[in-house]
Design a protein around this motif. Structure first.
Motif, PDB file in Angstrom:
ATOM      1  N   PRO A  29       0.803  -1.227   0.000  1.00 53.00           N
ATOM      2  CA  PRO A  29       0.000   0.000   0.000  1.00 53.00           C
ATOM      3  C   PRO A  29       0.837   1.279   0.000  1.00 53.00           C
ATOM      4  CG  PRO A  29      -0.830  -1.543   1.642  1.00 53.00           C
ATOM      5  CD  PRO A  29       0.476  -2.093   1.135  1.00 53.00           C
ATOM      6  N   ARG A  30       1.995   1.259   0.648  1.00 56.64           N
ATOM      7  CA  ARG A  30       2.850   2.460   0.659  1.00 56.64           C
ATOM      8  C   ARG A  30       3.380   2.743  -0.737  1.00 56.64           C
ATOM      9  NH1 ARG A  30       7.501   2.047   4.440  1.00 56.64           N
ATOM     10  NH2 ARG A  30       7.689   4.268   3.997  1.00 56.64           N
ATOM     11  N   ALA A  31       3.808   1.702  -1.450  1.00 56.65           N
ATOM     12  CA  ALA A  31       4.340   1.893  -2.797  1.00 56.65           C
ATOM     13  C   ALA A  31       3.252   2.347  -3.759  1.00 56.65           C
ATOM     14  CB  ALA A  31       4.983   0.599  -3.299  1.00 56.65           C
ATOM     15  N   MET A  32       2.050   1.845  -3.604  1.00 54.67           N
ATOM     16  CA  MET A  32       0.969   2.129  -4.547  1.00 54.67           C
ATOM     17  C   MET A  32       0.186   3.403  -4.216  1.00 54.67           C
ATOM     18  SD  MET A  32       1.323  -0.183  -6.799  1.00 54.67           S
ATOM     19  CE  MET A  32      -0.192  -0.026  -7.732  1.00 54.67           C
ATOM     20  N   HIS A  33       0.466   4.008  -3.086  1.00 58.19           N
ATOM     21  CA  HIS A  33      -0.304   5.171  -2.626  1.00 58.19           C
ATOM     22  C   HIS A  33      -0.446   6.248  -3.695  1.00 58.19           C
ATOM     23  CE1 HIS A  33      -1.955   8.092   0.160  1.00 58.19           C
ATOM     24  NE2 HIS A  33      -1.093   8.959  -0.317  1.00 58.19           N
ATOM     25  N   TRP A  34       0.594   6.532  -4.457  1.00 56.87           N
ATOM     26  CA  TRP A  34       0.586   7.624  -5.433  1.00 56.87           C
ATOM     27  C   TRP A  34       0.307   7.144  -6.857  1.00 56.87           C
ATOM     28  CZ3 TRP A  34       0.141  12.088  -3.199  1.00 56.87           C
ATOM     29  CH2 TRP A  34       0.700  12.302  -1.947  1.00 56.87           C
ATOM     30  N   VAL A  35      -0.012   5.871  -7.040  1.00 57.51           N
ATOM     31  CA  VAL A  35      -0.254   5.309  -8.366  1.00 57.51           C
ATOM     32  C   VAL A  35      -1.759   5.229  -8.614  1.00 57.51           C
ATOM     33  CG1 VAL A  35       0.088   3.307  -9.851  1.00 57.51           C
ATOM     34  CG2 VAL A  35       1.879   3.981  -8.236  1.00 57.51           C
ATOM     35  N   ASP A  36      -2.216   5.807  -9.710  1.00 62.69           N
ATOM     36  CA  ASP A  36      -3.640   5.805 -10.074  1.00 62.69           C
ATOM     37  C   ASP A  36      -4.497   6.162  -8.866  1.00 62.69           C
ATOM     38  OD1 ASP A  36      -3.117   5.242 -12.764  1.00 62.69           O
ATOM     39  OD2 ASP A  36      -3.165   3.096 -12.424  1.00 62.69           O
ATOM     40  N   VAL A 130      11.352  14.723 -22.458  1.00 66.06           N
ATOM     41  CA  VAL A 130      10.695  13.720 -21.631  1.00 66.06           C
ATOM     42  C   VAL A 130       9.948  14.450 -20.523  1.00 66.06           C
ATOM     43  CG1 VAL A 130      11.070  11.792 -20.022  1.00 66.06           C
ATOM     44  CG2 VAL A 130      12.361  11.888 -22.143  1.00 66.06           C
ATOM     45  N   VAL A 131       8.774  13.937 -20.177  1.00 70.82           N
ATOM     46  CA  VAL A 131       7.991  14.506 -19.081  1.00 70.82           C
ATOM     47  C   VAL A 131       7.868  13.476 -17.964  1.00 70.82           C
ATOM     48  CG1 VAL A 131       6.680  16.019 -20.627  1.00 70.82           C
ATOM     49  CG2 VAL A 131       5.729  13.781 -19.986  1.00 70.82           C
ATOM     50  N   ALA A 132       7.472  13.941 -16.805  1.00 67.54           N
ATOM     51  CA  ALA A 132       7.073  13.073 -15.695  1.00 67.54           C
ATOM     52  C   ALA A 132       5.693  13.531 -15.262  1.00 67.54           C
ATOM     53  CB  ALA A 132       8.061  13.175 -14.534  1.00 67.54           C
ATOM     54  N   VAL A 133       4.777  12.597 -15.107  1.00 71.03           N
ATOM     55  CA  VAL A 133       3.410  12.891 -14.675  1.00 71.03           C
ATOM     56  C   VAL A 133       3.313  12.460 -13.222  1.00 71.03           C
ATOM     57  CG1 VAL A 133       0.964  12.451 -15.096  1.00 71.03           C
ATOM     58  CG2 VAL A 133       2.579  12.439 -17.029  1.00 71.03           C
ATOM     59  N   LEU A 134       3.248  13.456 -12.328  1.00 72.12           N
ATOM     60  CA  LEU A 134       3.292  13.183 -10.890  1.00 72.12           C
ATOM     61  C   LEU A 134       2.029  13.684 -10.204  1.00 72.12           C
ATOM     62  CD1 LEU A 134       6.927  14.418 -10.205  1.00 72.12           C
ATOM     63  CD2 LEU A 134       6.177  12.125 -10.863  1.00 72.12           C
ATOM     64  N   ARG A 135       1.560  12.924  -9.228  1.00 69.45           N
ATOM     65  CA  ARG A 135       0.441  13.417  -8.420  1.00 69.45           C
ATOM     66  C   ARG A 135       0.942  14.544  -7.539  1.00 69.45           C
ATOM     67  NH1 ARG A 135      -3.233   8.834  -5.823  1.00 69.45           N
ATOM     68  NH2 ARG A 135      -4.025  10.659  -4.722  1.00 69.45           N
ATOM     69  N   GLY A 162      -9.800  12.452 -11.077  1.00 73.32           N
ATOM     70  CA  GLY A 162     -10.067  13.842 -10.755  1.00 73.32           C
ATOM     71  C   GLY A 162      -9.041  14.563  -9.906  1.00 73.32           C
ATOM     72  N   PHE A 163      -8.019  13.873  -9.404  1.00 74.19           N
ATOM     73  CA  PHE A 163      -7.039  14.560  -8.577  1.00 74.19           C
ATOM     74  C   PHE A 163      -6.036  15.302  -9.457  1.00 74.19           C
ATOM     75  CE2 PHE A 163      -5.876   9.963  -8.481  1.00 74.19           C
ATOM     76  CZ  PHE A 163      -4.777  10.018  -9.327  1.00 74.19           C
ATOM     77  N   PRO A 164      -5.357  16.315  -8.878  1.00 72.11           N
ATOM     78  CA  PRO A 164      -4.411  17.100  -9.670  1.00 72.11           C
ATOM     79  C   PRO A 164      -3.100  16.355  -9.938  1.00 72.11           C
ATOM     80  CG  PRO A 164      -4.486  17.939  -7.424  1.00 72.11           C
ATOM     81  CD  PRO A 164      -5.518  16.847  -7.520  1.00 72.11           C
ATOM     82  N   LEU A 165      -2.625  16.530 -11.149  1.00 74.97           N
ATOM     83  CA  LEU A 165      -1.330  15.996 -11.580  1.00 74.97           C
ATOM     84  C   LEU A 165      -0.461  17.163 -12.000  1.00 74.97           C
ATOM     85  CD1 LEU A 165      -2.668  13.170 -13.929  1.00 74.97           C
ATOM     86  CD2 LEU A 165      -1.698  12.854 -11.649  1.00 74.97           C
ATOM     87  N   GLN A 166       0.818  17.039 -11.783  1.00 73.52           N
ATOM     88  CA  GLN A 166       1.749  18.054 -12.252  1.00 73.52           C
ATOM     89  C   GLN A 166       2.658  17.418 -13.296  1.00 73.52           C
ATOM     90  OE1 GLN A 166       4.641  20.041  -9.546  1.00 73.52           O
ATOM     91  NE2 GLN A 166       3.506  21.850 -10.211  1.00 73.52           N
ATOM     92  N   ILE A 167       2.778  18.103 -14.426  1.00 72.32           N
ATOM     93  CA  ILE A 167       3.657  17.658 -15.495  1.00 72.32           C
ATOM     94  C   ILE A 167       4.998  18.360 -15.313  1.00 72.32           C
ATOM     95  CG2 ILE A 167       4.006  17.484 -17.991  1.00 72.32           C
ATOM     96  CD1 ILE A 167       1.455  16.068 -17.087  1.00 72.32           C
ATOM     97  N   HIS A 168       6.051  17.574 -15.145  1.00 78.59           N
ATOM     98  CA  HIS A 168       7.419  18.082 -15.095  1.00 78.59           C
ATOM     99  C   HIS A 168       8.054  17.730 -16.443  1.00 78.59           C
ATOM    100  CE1 HIS A 168       7.783  18.644 -10.608  1.00 78.59           C
ATOM    101  NE2 HIS A 168       6.629  18.042 -10.740  1.00 78.59           N
ATOM    102  N   ALA A 169       9.007  18.533 -16.901  1.00 76.28           N
ATOM    103  CA  ALA A 169       9.585  18.276 -18.216  1.00 76.28           C
ATOM    104  C   ALA A 169      11.073  18.614 -18.228  1.00 76.28           C
ATOM    105  CB  ALA A 169       8.873  19.105 -19.283  1.00 76.28           C
ATOM    106  N   ILE A 170      11.765  17.967 -19.165  1.00 75.16           N
ATOM    107  CA  ILE A 170      13.168  18.283 -19.409  1.00 75.16           C
ATOM    108  C   ILE A 170      13.399  18.200 -20.915  1.00 75.16           C
ATOM    109  CG2 ILE A 170      13.940  15.898 -19.047  1.00 75.16           C
ATOM    110  CD1 ILE A 170      16.548  17.139 -17.847  1.00 75.16           C
ATOM    111  N   ASP A 171      14.106  19.191 -21.421  1.00 72.31           N
ATOM    112  CA  ASP A 171      14.552  19.182 -22.808  1.00 72.31           C
ATOM    113  C   ASP A 171      15.866  18.417 -22.828  1.00 72.31           C
ATOM    114  OD1 ASP A 171      15.658  19.734 -25.292  1.00 72.31           O
ATOM    115  OD2 ASP A 171      15.225  21.868 -25.230  1.00 72.31           O
ATOM    116  N   LEU A 172      15.877  17.270 -23.474  1.00 64.67           N
ATOM    117  CA  LEU A 172      17.048  16.413 -23.401  1.00 64.67           C
ATOM    118  C   LEU A 172      18.230  16.954 -24.187  1.00 64.67           C
ATOM    119  CD1 LEU A 172      15.461  12.858 -23.456  1.00 64.67           C
ATOM    120  CD2 LEU A 172      16.303  14.160 -21.529  1.00 64.67           C
ATOM    121  N   THR A 173      18.024  17.957 -25.031  1.00 64.66           N
ATOM    122  CA  THR A 173      19.169  18.558 -25.713  1.00 64.66           C
ATOM    123  C   THR A 173      20.025  19.349 -24.715  1.00 64.66           C
ATOM    124  OG1 THR A 173      17.895  20.528 -26.332  1.00 64.66           O
ATOM    125  CG2 THR A 173      17.952  18.693 -27.917  1.00 64.66           C
ATOM    126  N   GLU A 174      19.456  19.665 -23.551  1.00 63.17           N
ATOM    127  CA  GLU A 174      20.196  20.373 -22.518  1.00 63.17           C
ATOM    128  C   GLU A 174      20.525  19.475 -21.332  1.00 63.17           C
ATOM    129  OE1 GLU A 174      17.673  23.645 -21.537  1.00 63.17           O
ATOM    130  OE2 GLU A 174      17.828  24.522 -23.524  1.00 63.17           O
TER     131      GLU A 174
END
Length: 177
Positions: A29-36, A130-135, A162-174
């Protein structure tokens, strides 16, 4: 067969013998807490997850790696690239994600595996971004994203839960490998 070695980890495709190890992570349950929706997954759903990840390797040329500890041979979880098809705002992106059993937290494994995965994305797959989709509120994953040089870009709602997600991103050329 795609395999990446880091000082402490082997990132590799999934084997049939990995099902039990990933099922243990999915039952935590601890590992899955932030998944879906945070629900744990049973053995059948875990098998389906591995099958989906392997299909993505075949279809896209990238996917989620099994993360194996070199010192013990244990599978700690998965880290890799995926297309976030569930999210209309990002379904055209390639995302990086990580999920390790809670007994493997706090040791830098997620950051080490994610760093190697970003290098793979840039050097082997030629991705430019590449992006990361994080709760929102998942500070441990936010810390991993920050260590990778990813910046928060935008906030969206999970279309199913319905919960908020934050999209983080990195330009891999940098990206500094």
């Amino acid at each position: 067969m795609t395999e990446i070695l880091t000082p402490r980890l082997r990132l590799r495709r999934w084997h049939d013998s990995d099902l039990t190890a990933l099922a243990d992570v999915h039952a935590d349950p601890r590992a899955m807490h932030w998944v879906d929706d945070g629900a744990v997954l049973d053995l059948d759903r875990t098998a389906g997850t591995i099958e989906r990840w392997e299909d993505e390797w075949d279809d896209e040329g990238f996917g989620v790696f099994a993360v194996e500890l070199l010192a013990s041979g244990e599978v700690a979880g998965g880290v890799g690239l995926y297309v976030p098809a569930f999210l209309p705002d990002a379904r055209h992106e390639v995302a990086i994600g990580w999920l390790l059993g809670s007994q493997f937290w706090g040791q830098g494994y997620a950051s080490e595996a994610a760093q190697a995965t970003l290098e793979f994305a840039l050097q082997d797959r030629g991705l430019e971004r590449v992006v990361a989709v994080l709760r929102v509120g998942d500070t441990a994953s936010e810390n991993v994203a920050r260590k990778l040089g990813m910046e928060p870009e935008r906030e969206v709602q999970h279309p199913e839960y319905g919960f908020p997600l934050q999209i983080h991103a990195i330009d891999l050329t940098e990206f500094q490998a």
